[in-house]
Write a protein that holds these residues in place. Structure first.
Motif: not given
Length: 83
Positions: A7-32
């Motif tokens: 929950k803590t990690v998902r919350g932090f990362i979701s605050e910074h993800v652009r233009d996509t719905e975050l899943t726990d296996d979403h590669d945040i770097f490969a997708t830009g």
């Protein structure tokens, strides 16, 4: 305990993800989904939030690519730290 980390990690990362719905296996770097500067922010946040030291040998993108990767990394470092 791991659910709290997720929950803590998902919350932090979701605050910074652009233009996509975050899943726990979403590669945040490969997708830009985040900027390269976010990698540094993420490492510093992990250290502060979970009270662990990220060593130079830990600075592998595989430890920080997804929510699940960060959770595994944090859990492994917490397990390795004597109480």
């Amino acid at each position: 305990m791991t659910d709290d980390i997720v929950k803590t990690v998902r919350g932090f990362i979701s605050e910074h993800v652009r233009d996509t719905e975050l899943t726990d296996d979403h590669d945040i770097f490969a997708t830009g989904s985040v900027s390269s500067l976010f990698a540094v922010q993420l490492v510093m946040w992990v250290e502060r939030t979970f009270g662990i030291a990220v060593q130079p040998t830990d600075l592998d993108i595989e430890n920080f690519r997804t929510v699940n990767d960060v959770v595994r990394f944090v859990a492994s470092r917490q397990a390795a730290t004597p109480a």
